[in-house]
Write a protein that holds these residues in place. Structure first.
Motif, PDB file in Angstrom:
ATOM      1  N   GLU A  27     -20.631 -40.728 -33.106  1.00  0.00           N
ATOM      2  CA  GLU A  27     -20.815 -39.418 -33.719  1.00  0.00           C
ATOM      3  C   GLU A  27     -19.478 -38.679 -33.690  1.00  0.00           C
ATOM      4  O   GLU A  27     -18.934 -38.409 -32.621  1.00  0.00           O
ATOM      5  CB  GLU A  27     -21.872 -38.622 -32.956  1.00  0.00           C
ATOM      6  CG  GLU A  27     -23.281 -39.172 -33.111  1.00  0.00           C
ATOM      7  CD  GLU A  27     -23.807 -39.028 -34.527  1.00  0.00           C
ATOM      8  OE1 GLU A  27     -23.436 -38.058 -35.202  1.00  0.00           O
ATOM      9  OE2 GLU A  27     -24.589 -39.898 -34.951  1.00  0.00           O
ATOM     10  N   THR A  29     -18.221 -35.664 -33.758  1.00  0.00           N
ATOM     11  CA  THR A  29     -18.605 -34.260 -33.673  1.00  0.00           C
ATOM     12  C   THR A  29     -17.558 -33.396 -32.978  1.00  0.00           C
ATOM     13  O   THR A  29     -17.254 -32.316 -33.450  1.00  0.00           O
ATOM     14  CB  THR A  29     -19.950 -34.124 -32.945  1.00  0.00           C
ATOM     15  OG1 THR A  29     -19.868 -34.806 -31.687  1.00  0.00           O
ATOM     16  CG2 THR A  29     -21.083 -34.712 -33.773  1.00  0.00           C
ATOM     17  N   GLU A  30     -17.028 -33.844 -31.861  1.00  0.00           N
ATOM     18  CA  GLU A  30     -16.093 -33.026 -31.101  1.00  0.00           C
ATOM     19  C   GLU A  30     -14.709 -33.658 -31.110  1.00  0.00           C
ATOM     20  O   GLU A  30     -14.422 -34.591 -30.380  1.00  0.00           O
ATOM     21  CB  GLU A  30     -16.593 -32.857 -29.668  1.00  0.00           C
ATOM     22  CG  GLU A  30     -17.894 -32.063 -29.564  1.00  0.00           C
ATOM     23  CD  GLU A  30     -18.282 -31.786 -28.127  1.00  0.00           C
ATOM     24  OE1 GLU A  30     -17.394 -31.813 -27.246  1.00  0.00           O
ATOM     25  OE2 GLU A  30     -19.470 -31.562 -27.882  1.00  0.00           O
ATOM     26  N   LEU A  31     -13.842 -33.116 -31.953  1.00  0.00           N
ATOM     27  CA  LEU A  31     -12.465 -33.595 -32.033  1.00  0.00           C
ATOM     28  C   LEU A  31     -11.719 -33.193 -30.771  1.00  0.00           C
ATOM     29  O   LEU A  31     -11.881 -32.074 -30.288  1.00  0.00           O
ATOM     30  CB  LEU A  31     -11.795 -32.976 -33.264  1.00  0.00           C
ATOM     31  CG  LEU A  31     -10.416 -33.499 -33.656  1.00  0.00           C
ATOM     32  CD1 LEU A  31     -10.553 -34.900 -34.245  1.00  0.00           C
ATOM     33  CD2 LEU A  31      -9.774 -32.568 -34.678  1.00  0.00           C
ATOM     34  N   PRO A  32     -10.904 -34.089 -30.214  1.00  0.00           N
ATOM     35  CA  PRO A  32     -10.069 -33.685 -29.073  1.00  0.00           C
ATOM     36  C   PRO A  32      -9.140 -32.536 -29.483  1.00  0.00           C
ATOM     37  O   PRO A  32      -8.953 -32.279 -30.674  1.00  0.00           O
ATOM     38  CB  PRO A  32      -9.268 -34.961 -28.768  1.00  0.00           C
ATOM     39  CG  PRO A  32     -10.076 -36.071 -29.338  1.00  0.00           C
ATOM     40  CD  PRO A  32     -10.732 -35.502 -30.560  1.00  0.00           C
ATOM     41  N   PRO A  33      -8.544 -31.831 -28.531  1.00  0.00           N
ATOM     42  CA  PRO A  33      -7.614 -30.745 -28.880  1.00  0.00           C
ATOM     43  C   PRO A  33      -6.533 -31.250 -29.836  1.00  0.00           C
ATOM     44  O   PRO A  33      -5.939 -32.303 -29.607  1.00  0.00           O
ATOM     45  CB  PRO A  33      -7.020 -30.343 -27.527  1.00  0.00           C
ATOM     46  CG  PRO A  33      -8.060 -30.745 -26.529  1.00  0.00           C
ATOM     47  CD  PRO A  33      -8.690 -31.992 -27.084  1.00  0.00           C
ATOM     48  N   ARG A  34      -6.311 -30.513 -30.915  1.00  0.00           N
ATOM     49  CA  ARG A  34      -5.400 -30.978 -31.958  1.00  0.00           C
ATOM     50  C   ARG A  34      -3.969 -31.154 -31.466  1.00  0.00           C
ATOM     51  O   ARG A  34      -3.199 -31.927 -32.031  1.00  0.00           O
ATOM     52  CB  ARG A  34      -5.461 -30.053 -33.171  1.00  0.00           C
ATOM     53  CG  ARG A  34      -6.806 -30.124 -33.904  1.00  0.00           C
ATOM     54  CD  ARG A  34      -6.852 -29.188 -35.100  1.00  0.00           C
ATOM     55  NE  ARG A  34      -8.181 -29.177 -35.734  1.00  0.00           N
ATOM     56  CZ  ARG A  34      -8.544 -29.970 -36.735  1.00  0.00           C
ATOM     57  NH1 ARG A  34      -7.695 -30.844 -37.215  1.00  0.00           N
ATOM     58  NH2 ARG A  34      -9.758 -29.891 -37.252  1.00  0.00           N
ATOM     59  N   PHE A  43      -9.326 -41.050 -31.474  1.00  0.00           N
ATOM     60  CA  PHE A  43     -10.654 -40.579 -31.879  1.00  0.00           C
ATOM     61  C   PHE A  43     -10.958 -41.003 -33.308  1.00  0.00           C
ATOM     62  O   PHE A  43     -12.034 -41.525 -33.604  1.00  0.00           O
ATOM     63  CB  PHE A  43     -10.709 -39.059 -31.744  1.00  0.00           C
ATOM     64  CG  PHE A  43     -12.031 -38.450 -32.128  1.00  0.00           C
ATOM     65  CD1 PHE A  43     -13.036 -38.303 -31.194  1.00  0.00           C
ATOM     66  CD2 PHE A  43     -12.265 -38.010 -33.422  1.00  0.00           C
ATOM     67  CE1 PHE A  43     -14.257 -37.729 -31.541  1.00  0.00           C
ATOM     68  CE2 PHE A  43     -13.481 -37.438 -33.777  1.00  0.00           C
ATOM     69  CZ  PHE A  43     -14.481 -37.300 -32.829  1.00  0.00           C
ATOM     70  N   PHE A 116     -17.851 -35.385 -40.108  1.00  0.00           N
ATOM     71  CA  PHE A 116     -17.084 -34.319 -39.461  1.00  0.00           C
ATOM     72  C   PHE A 116     -16.540 -33.296 -40.454  1.00  0.00           C
ATOM     73  O   PHE A 116     -16.747 -32.090 -40.305  1.00  0.00           O
ATOM     74  CB  PHE A 116     -15.937 -34.917 -38.638  1.00  0.00           C
ATOM     75  CG  PHE A 116     -15.035 -33.881 -38.004  1.00  0.00           C
ATOM     76  CD1 PHE A 116     -15.378 -33.310 -36.792  1.00  0.00           C
ATOM     77  CD2 PHE A 116     -13.855 -33.481 -38.621  1.00  0.00           C
ATOM     78  CE1 PHE A 116     -14.558 -32.353 -36.201  1.00  0.00           C
ATOM     79  CE2 PHE A 116     -13.036 -32.529 -38.042  1.00  0.00           C
ATOM     80  CZ  PHE A 116     -13.392 -31.963 -36.832  1.00  0.00           C
ATOM     81  N   LYS A 119     -19.206 -31.346 -42.427  1.00  0.00           N
ATOM     82  CA  LYS A 119     -19.883 -30.407 -41.544  1.00  0.00           C
ATOM     83  C   LYS A 119     -19.077 -29.128 -41.364  1.00  0.00           C
ATOM     84  O   LYS A 119     -19.635 -28.024 -41.307  1.00  0.00           O
ATOM     85  CB  LYS A 119     -20.129 -31.071 -40.188  1.00  0.00           C
ATOM     86  CG  LYS A 119     -20.776 -30.159 -39.154  1.00  0.00           C
ATOM     87  CD  LYS A 119     -20.944 -30.900 -37.835  1.00  0.00           C
ATOM     88  CE  LYS A 119     -21.497 -29.966 -36.755  1.00  0.00           C
ATOM     89  NZ  LYS A 119     -21.623 -30.665 -35.452  1.00  0.00           N
ATOM     90  N   HIS A 120     -17.756 -29.259 -41.293  1.00  0.00           N
ATOM     91  CA  HIS A 120     -16.889 -28.101 -41.069  1.00  0.00           C
ATOM     92  C   HIS A 120     -16.329 -27.507 -42.359  1.00  0.00           C
ATOM     93  O   HIS A 120     -15.563 -26.549 -42.308  1.00  0.00           O
ATOM     94  CB  HIS A 120     -15.747 -28.491 -40.134  1.00  0.00           C
ATOM     95  CG  HIS A 120     -16.192 -28.800 -38.733  1.00  0.00           C
ATOM     96  ND1 HIS A 120     -16.484 -27.826 -37.803  1.00  0.00           N
ATOM     97  CD2 HIS A 120     -16.431 -29.985 -38.114  1.00  0.00           C
ATOM     98  CE1 HIS A 120     -16.860 -28.387 -36.673  1.00  0.00           C
ATOM     99  NE2 HIS A 120     -16.827 -29.694 -36.833  1.00  0.00           N
TER     100      HIS A 120
END
Length: 201
Positions: A27, A29-34, A43, A116, A119-120
Motif C-alpha cells: 500500500e 500510503t505513507e511516503l517517507p520524509p521527502r 519506497f 498514491f 489520492k493526493h
C-alpha cells in the motif's frame, strides 16, 4: 434482469464469478520524509509492480535510438524490499534483443502507478508524484539469487508461472550504477547505489 448462469459456457461462468487475481503490491500510503531521498527511492521501488525500461534499440527502423518498453518487476515480496529490480524476460521480447547487444538500460518507476498520486491529487508529471530513474546494466540472475528473484516476481505476478515455457523465460536484474529521484520541487536529486541500498523503505 437476471443472469441465467446455466446457459453460459463453464469458462465464461468462472470468469464472471471469480474476482481477478491482481498482482500483490504494498500500500503506497505513507511516503517517507521527502528530505530522506534514499528512503523515498526505496519506497518507490518497492511500491511499483512495473516500470518503463529504456534500451538502445537494435530494431532497424529505430536502430541506435532510445526504445522504452513496459516490464513487470519486483524488488522483493511485499514487505521484503531488496531494492534490486528483478525481471522475468524472454529472448522473444524486442527490448531483450536490444539488451543482448547492449546491456545498458534505464528504468523509470513512478508512484503514479499506485493510488498514491491520485489520492493526493498529484498529476503524474508533478514533482510531488515521486518517481525514480535507475541506470545500469541488465544481467541474468545467478544461481545463488535465483530463488529470491523467483519468489519476488511470482508472489507479486502469479500469472508469470503459467507463461509458455517455449519462450525460454529467464530471471534478470538491473545492476544499478546511477540513481535519480524526483520527489519535490527543485529538480532531480542524485544518489549513489550505496546510499540507496543502505536506506530502509
Amino acid at each position: 434482469m437476471r443472469l441465467r448462469t446455466a446457459a453460459l459456457p463453464p469458462l465464461l461462468l468462472l470468469l464472471l464469478l471469480s474476482p481477478p487475481a491482481w498482482p500483490a503490491a504494498p500500500e503506497a500510503t505513507e511516503l517517507p520524509p521527502r528530505e530522506d531521498v534514499a528512503r523515498v527511492a526505496r519506497f518507490v521501488a518497492h511500491a511499483c509492480n512495473w516500470g518503463a525500461l529504456a534500451t538502445v534499440s537494435t530494431v532497424p527502423a529505430v536502430r541506435g535510438r532510445p526504445f522504452a518498453n513496459i516490464f513487470s518487476l519486483s524488488d522483493g515480496p511485499v514487505g521484503q524490499s531488496s531494492g534490486v529490480p528483478y525481471f522475468y524476460l524472454s529472448p522473444l521480447q524486442l527490448s531483450v534483443g536490444d539488451l543482448q547487444v547492449n546491456p545498458n538500460a534505464t528504468l523509470t518507476m513512478s508512484l503514479a502507478q499506485t493510488d498514491f498520486c491520485k489520492k493526493h491529487g498529484f498529476d503524474p508529471q508533478s514533482p510531488l508524484c515521486a518517481h525514480i530513474m535507475l541506470s545500469g546494466t541488465i544481467t541474468k540472475v545467478n544461481d545463488t539469487e535465483i530463488a529470491f528473484a523467483k519468489k519476488s516476481l511470482f508472489s507479486r505476478h502469479p500469472e508469470m508461472e503459467s507463461w509458455p515455457s517455449d519462450h525460454n523465460w529467464f530471471f534478470a536484474k538491473l545492476d544499478i550504477t546511477h540513481i535519480w529521484a524526483i520527489d519535490y520541487f527543485g529538480g532531480a536529486k542524485t544518489l549513489t547505489p550505496e546510499e540507496y541500498y543502505k536506506a530502509k523503505p
